[in-house]
Design a protein around this motif. Structure first.
Motif, PDB file in Angstrom:
ATOM      1  N   PRO A  48     -15.680   6.894 -22.116  1.00  0.00           N
ATOM      2  CA  PRO A  48     -17.001   6.895 -21.459  1.00  0.00           C
ATOM      3  C   PRO A  48     -17.437   8.285 -21.028  1.00  0.00           C
ATOM      4  CG  PRO A  48     -15.601   5.156 -20.576  1.00  0.00           C
ATOM      5  CD  PRO A  48     -14.718   6.038 -21.420  1.00  0.00           C
ATOM      6  N   ASP A  49     -16.474   9.160 -20.748  1.00  0.00           N
ATOM      7  CA  ASP A  49     -16.763  10.533 -20.345  1.00  0.00           C
ATOM      8  C   ASP A  49     -15.853  11.458 -21.144  1.00  0.00           C
ATOM      9  OD1 ASP A  49     -17.201  12.933 -18.346  1.00  0.00           O
ATOM     10  OD2 ASP A  49     -18.539  11.343 -17.682  1.00  0.00           O
ATOM     11  N   GLU A  50     -15.779  12.714 -20.759  1.00  0.00           N
ATOM     12  CA  GLU A  50     -14.962  13.666 -21.515  1.00  0.00           C
ATOM     13  C   GLU A  50     -13.476  13.391 -21.355  1.00  0.00           C
ATOM     14  OE1 GLU A  50     -15.966  17.650 -20.504  1.00  0.00           O
ATOM     15  OE2 GLU A  50     -18.078  17.454 -21.058  1.00  0.00           O
ATOM     16  N   TRP A  51     -13.080  12.784 -20.249  1.00  0.00           N
ATOM     17  CA  TRP A  51     -11.672  12.539 -19.966  1.00  0.00           C
ATOM     18  C   TRP A  51     -11.522  11.180 -19.295  1.00  0.00           C
ATOM     19  CZ3 TRP A  51     -11.423  11.941 -14.676  1.00  0.00           C
ATOM     20  CH2 TRP A  51     -12.427  12.587 -13.922  1.00  0.00           C
ATOM     21  N   GLY A  52     -10.285  10.704 -19.259  1.00  0.00           N
ATOM     22  CA  GLY A  52      -9.996   9.445 -18.606  1.00  0.00           C
ATOM     23  C   GLY A  52      -8.804   9.586 -17.684  1.00  0.00           C
ATOM     24  N   VAL A  53      -8.604   8.577 -16.842  1.00  0.00           N
ATOM     25  CA  VAL A  53      -7.440   8.500 -15.953  1.00  0.00           C
ATOM     26  C   VAL A  53      -6.586   7.325 -16.406  1.00  0.00           C
ATOM     27  CG1 VAL A  53      -6.635   8.050 -13.600  1.00  0.00           C
ATOM     28  CG2 VAL A  53      -8.630   9.527 -13.982  1.00  0.00           C
ATOM     29  N   PHE A  54      -5.337   7.586 -16.711  1.00  0.00           N
ATOM     30  CA  PHE A  54      -4.430   6.534 -17.169  1.00  0.00           C
ATOM     31  C   PHE A  54      -3.946   5.716 -15.987  1.00  0.00           C
ATOM     32  CE2 PHE A  54       0.091   5.522 -18.601  1.00  0.00           C
ATOM     33  CZ  PHE A  54      -0.298   4.353 -19.234  1.00  0.00           C
ATOM     34  N   CYS A  55      -4.168   4.397 -16.052  1.00  0.00           N
ATOM     35  CA  CYS A  55      -3.786   3.504 -14.964  1.00  0.00           C
ATOM     36  C   CYS A  55      -3.378   2.155 -15.552  1.00  0.00           C
ATOM     37  CB  CYS A  55      -4.970   3.332 -13.996  1.00  0.00           C
ATOM     38  SG  CYS A  55      -4.580   2.501 -12.444  1.00  0.00           S
ATOM     39  N   GLY A  56      -2.593   1.398 -14.796  1.00  0.00           N
ATOM     40  CA  GLY A  56      -2.136   0.098 -15.246  1.00  0.00           C
ATOM     41  C   GLY A  56      -0.726   0.106 -15.803  1.00  0.00           C
ATOM     42  N   ALA A 114     -10.113   3.239 -12.711  1.00  0.00           N
ATOM     43  CA  ALA A 114      -9.591   4.485 -12.151  1.00  0.00           C
ATOM     44  C   ALA A 114     -10.396   5.686 -12.620  1.00  0.00           C
ATOM     45  CB  ALA A 114      -8.120   4.651 -12.539  1.00  0.00           C
ATOM     46  N   THR A 115     -10.823   5.664 -13.872  1.00  0.00           N
ATOM     47  CA  THR A 115     -11.618   6.776 -14.409  1.00  0.00           C
ATOM     48  C   THR A 115     -12.954   6.882 -13.700  1.00  0.00           C
ATOM     49  OG1 THR A 115     -10.560   6.610 -16.583  1.00  0.00           O
ATOM     50  CG2 THR A 115     -12.704   7.704 -16.481  1.00  0.00           C
ATOM     51  N   SER A 116     -13.644   5.751 -13.550  1.00  0.00           N
ATOM     52  CA  SER A 116     -14.933   5.772 -12.868  1.00  0.00           C
ATOM     53  C   SER A 116     -14.779   6.213 -11.419  1.00  0.00           C
ATOM     54  CB  SER A 116     -15.574   4.386 -12.927  1.00  0.00           C
ATOM     55  OG  SER A 116     -16.872   4.407 -12.364  1.00  0.00           O
ATOM     56  N   ALA A 117     -13.735   5.709 -10.744  1.00  0.00           N
ATOM     57  CA  ALA A 117     -13.493   6.121  -9.355  1.00  0.00           C
ATOM     58  C   ALA A 117     -13.247   7.622  -9.268  1.00  0.00           C
ATOM     59  CB  ALA A 117     -12.303   5.355  -8.789  1.00  0.00           C
ATOM     60  N   THR A 265     -24.559   5.168  -8.184  1.00  0.00           N
ATOM     61  CA  THR A 265     -23.947   5.682  -9.403  1.00  0.00           C
ATOM     62  C   THR A 265     -23.428   7.089  -9.150  1.00  0.00           C
ATOM     63  OG1 THR A 265     -25.989   6.682 -10.225  1.00  0.00           O
ATOM     64  CG2 THR A 265     -25.602   4.362 -10.772  1.00  0.00           C
ATOM     65  N   ALA A 266     -22.720   7.635 -10.115  1.00  0.00           N
ATOM     66  CA  ALA A 266     -22.239   9.010  -9.988  1.00  0.00           C
ATOM     67  C   ALA A 266     -23.407   9.984  -9.840  1.00  0.00           C
ATOM     68  CB  ALA A 266     -21.383   9.382 -11.208  1.00  0.00           C
ATOM     69  N   ASP A 267     -24.495   9.722 -10.551  1.00  0.00           N
ATOM     70  CA  ASP A 267     -25.681  10.589 -10.430  1.00  0.00           C
ATOM     71  C   ASP A 267     -26.267  10.533  -9.023  1.00  0.00           C
ATOM     72  OD1 ASP A 267     -25.497  11.465 -13.035  1.00  0.00           O
ATOM     73  OD2 ASP A 267     -26.936   9.990 -13.826  1.00  0.00           O
ATOM     74  N   ILE A 285     -17.751   1.202  -9.731  1.00  0.00           N
ATOM     75  CA  ILE A 285     -16.291   1.277  -9.832  1.00  0.00           C
ATOM     76  C   ILE A 285     -15.730  -0.041 -10.355  1.00  0.00           C
ATOM     77  CG2 ILE A 285     -14.150   1.461  -8.523  1.00  0.00           C
ATOM     78  CD1 ILE A 285     -15.504   3.518  -6.738  1.00  0.00           C
ATOM     79  N   ALA A 286     -16.045  -1.141  -9.695  1.00  0.00           N
ATOM     80  CA  ALA A 286     -15.449  -2.434 -10.066  1.00  0.00           C
ATOM     81  C   ALA A 286     -15.887  -2.903 -11.442  1.00  0.00           C
ATOM     82  CB  ALA A 286     -15.794  -3.484  -9.015  1.00  0.00           C
ATOM     83  N   ASN A 287     -17.125  -2.586 -11.833  1.00  0.00           N
ATOM     84  CA  ASN A 287     -17.641  -2.995 -13.138  1.00  0.00           C
ATOM     85  C   ASN A 287     -17.611  -1.848 -14.141  1.00  0.00           C
ATOM     86  OD1 ASN A 287     -18.184  -5.507 -12.122  1.00  0.00           O
ATOM     87  ND2 ASN A 287     -20.335  -5.118 -11.734  1.00  0.00           N
ATOM     88  N   ALA A 288     -16.736  -0.909 -13.942  1.00  0.00           N
ATOM     89  CA  ALA A 288     -16.673   0.258 -14.815  1.00  0.00           C
ATOM     90  C   ALA A 288     -16.407  -0.141 -16.259  1.00  0.00           C
ATOM     91  CB  ALA A 288     -15.572   1.206 -14.335  1.00  0.00           C
TER      92      ALA A 288
END
Length: 372
Positions: A48-56, A114-117, A265-267, A285-288
Motif C-alpha cells: 500500500p505504501d513504499e514499505w511495510g511493517v511485518f506483524c503476525g 501494523a503498517t497503517s499504524a 486519515t494519515a493526510d 488503522i483497524a480497516n487498513a
C-alpha cells in the motif's frame, strides 16, 4: 461450533478452515506418492505504501509449531520492502501445504494494520496516537487488531480485549453526554467519578459550536477537549481547530489540549498535527488494507525453482545502519557492514523463540523515526 460465526483455535490449528484446493492437492499427492522437500518464501510484490511493517509472526509460529519444518523469518516489527521474503519454510510440502491459508491470513491482516499504524504514527510527529477502531471489525479479532496497532507504534488502545501491556485509553461517547440535561452536567459527573488516573478529556461537539463547548469544558476543569467532527461537519476543520485553540488561549487555558478523532486519515494527521495534541484513529488503522503476501516454492529437493513472475532460489535480506536493505541469493557474501535480517524461529517443529510485543513495537518506532 459456538454461537457466533467464528472459527476457533482448534479448527485453525487442525486446518479445518483451509482453502479446498489444498485438501485436494494433499490427497492427490498422497495417492501419487509425491511429497518433495521444498523451501517456500512469503513475499509481497505490491505494498500500500513504499514499505511495510511485518506483524503476525507470533500467531504464525503457533500455527506451525509441532510440524516437521524449519521456519526462518524477519523479526516481528521489521520494516520490509516489496519482494523481500519475510518468512521462509523448509520441509516436505504436504506436511504444511494445508496451513497456507491460515498462515497468510495471520500475517496479511496483522501486517496491514501494523503498517497503517506505523505510517500514521510517523505522520503524527511525536503526537500521541490511540487506536480507536476495534469496533470497525469483528469482535473475535479485536485482540489481534489492538496488538498489531501497538506493534505499529500507537500509544494506547480503546478495546478492553487488548493484550496485557497495552495502555487502555478512551474519553466518552456522545451517548454519555446526551444522558444528561446539558454537556456541563456530563463533564462534571465524569470528573467526579472517573478514576483519578483517567485524563479529564471532555467531548465538546455534541450540541453547540465546538469553541463554545470547549471553553465551557475548560472552565469545568478539562485537561483536554475532544473534537469528533472531521468527517461529519461541512465546515473547514482547520478553521474550527484554530478557533478552538484561539478561544482557549485568549481565555487563559493555554494548557488545555485538543484531542481529535473521527474518521481521521494519515493526510488529516499531517494537516492538523501542528495544532492538535493527540489523535484517536479508528478505521484507518483497524480497516487498513491488508498486505498481499503470497507463498511460493523457490527450491525443490535442493534445486532452485520458481513460477513465472517470481525469483528462484533462497534469498537473504540484509540491512545497513541507515535502514537501507539489500536482497541477495543465499550463499552470496554480503558487504561487511550489512546485517542479516532473517533468523531461525522453528527447528524441526520446535519453537526456538517467540516475538516480544514490546520489542517489536520498539523496533518499529526506531525505524520510522525519520521516515516521514
Amino acid at each position: 461450533m459456538g454461537i457466533f460465526h467464528t472459527v476457533d483455535d482448534n479448527e485453525i490449528k487442525s486446518c479445518e478452515n483451509t482453502d479446498i484446493y489444498f485438501v485436494r492437492t494433499s490427497d492427490i499427492l498422497a495417492l501419487e506418492g509425491k511429497n518433495p522437500v521444498v523451501t517456500v518464501e512469503i513475499t509481497a510484490q505490491n505494498l500500500p505504501d513504499e514499505w511495510g511493517v511485518f506483524c503476525g509472526l507470533d500467531d504464525a509460529l503457533s500455527l506451525l509449531e509441532g510440524l516437521p519444518v524449519d521456519v526462518y523469518a524477519m523479526p516481528e516489527g521489521s520494516i520490509f520492502y516489496r519482494g523481500e521474503p519475510v518468512i521462509r519454510i523448509s520441509g516436505h510440502y504436504s506436511d504444511f501445504a494445508k496451513y497456507e491459508t491460515s498462515l497468510l491470513g495471520f500475517i496479511c491482516h496483522a501486517s496491514g494494520i501494523a503498517t497503517s499504524a506505523a505510517i500514521i504514527k510517523a505522520c503524527a510527529a511525536q503526537r500521541p496516537v490511540y487506536s480507536f477502531g476495534s469496533r470497525r471489525q469483528h469482535p473475535a479479532i479485536s485482540r489481534m487488531i489492538e496488538r498489531s496497532a501497538w506493534v505499529g507504534g500507537v500509544n494506547g488502545a480503546s478495546s478492553t480485549s487488548a493484550p496485557a501491556g497495552i495502555p487502555l485509553a478512551g474519553t466518552m461517547p456522545h451517548a454519555f453526554v446526551m444522558c444528561f440535561e446539558k454537556p456541563l452536567d456530563a463533564w462534571l459527573a465524569f470528573d467526579r467519578h472517573a478514576p483519578g488516573d483517567v485524563p479529564r478529556v471532555m467531548l465538546c461537539d455534541t450540541y453547540c459550536d465546538e469553541k463554545r463547548e470547549a471553553l465551557d469544558a475548560a472552565k469545568a476543569g478539562a485537561s483536554a477537549v475532544r473534537l469528533d467532527t472531521p468527517s461529519s461537519r461541512k465546515g473547514d476543520m482547520r478553521q474550527i481547530l484554530e478557533e478552538v485553540r484561539w478561544e482557549l488561549d485568549i481565555n487563559g487555558f493555554p494548557d488545555v489540549g485538543i484531542f481529535l478523532s473521527g474518521g481521521l486519515t494519515a493526510d488529516d494527521i499531517l494537516k492538523y498535527r501542528d495544532i492538535v495534541d493527540a489523535f484517536g484513529v479508528g478505521g484507518s488503522i483497524a480497516n487498513a488494507q491488508v498486505i498481499d503476501f503470497s507463498l511460493d516454492i523457490v527450491e525443490i529437493e535442493e534445486k532452485i525453482y520458481s513460477k513465472r513472475g517470481k525469483k528462484s532460489g533462497v534469498k537473504e535480506v540484509y540491512e545497513f545502519d541507515n535502514g537501507d536493505h539489500l536482497l541477495l541469493p543465499k550463499g552470496v557474501t554480503p558487504p561487511e557492514d550489512a546485517k542479516p535480517m532473517i533468523k531461525i524461529f522453528i527447528k524441526d517443529g520446535q519453537i526456538l523463540t517467540k516475538p516480544d510485543m514490546q520489542k517489536s513495537r520498539a523496533r518499529v518506532l526506531s525505524s520510522i523515526e525519520n521516515m516521514i
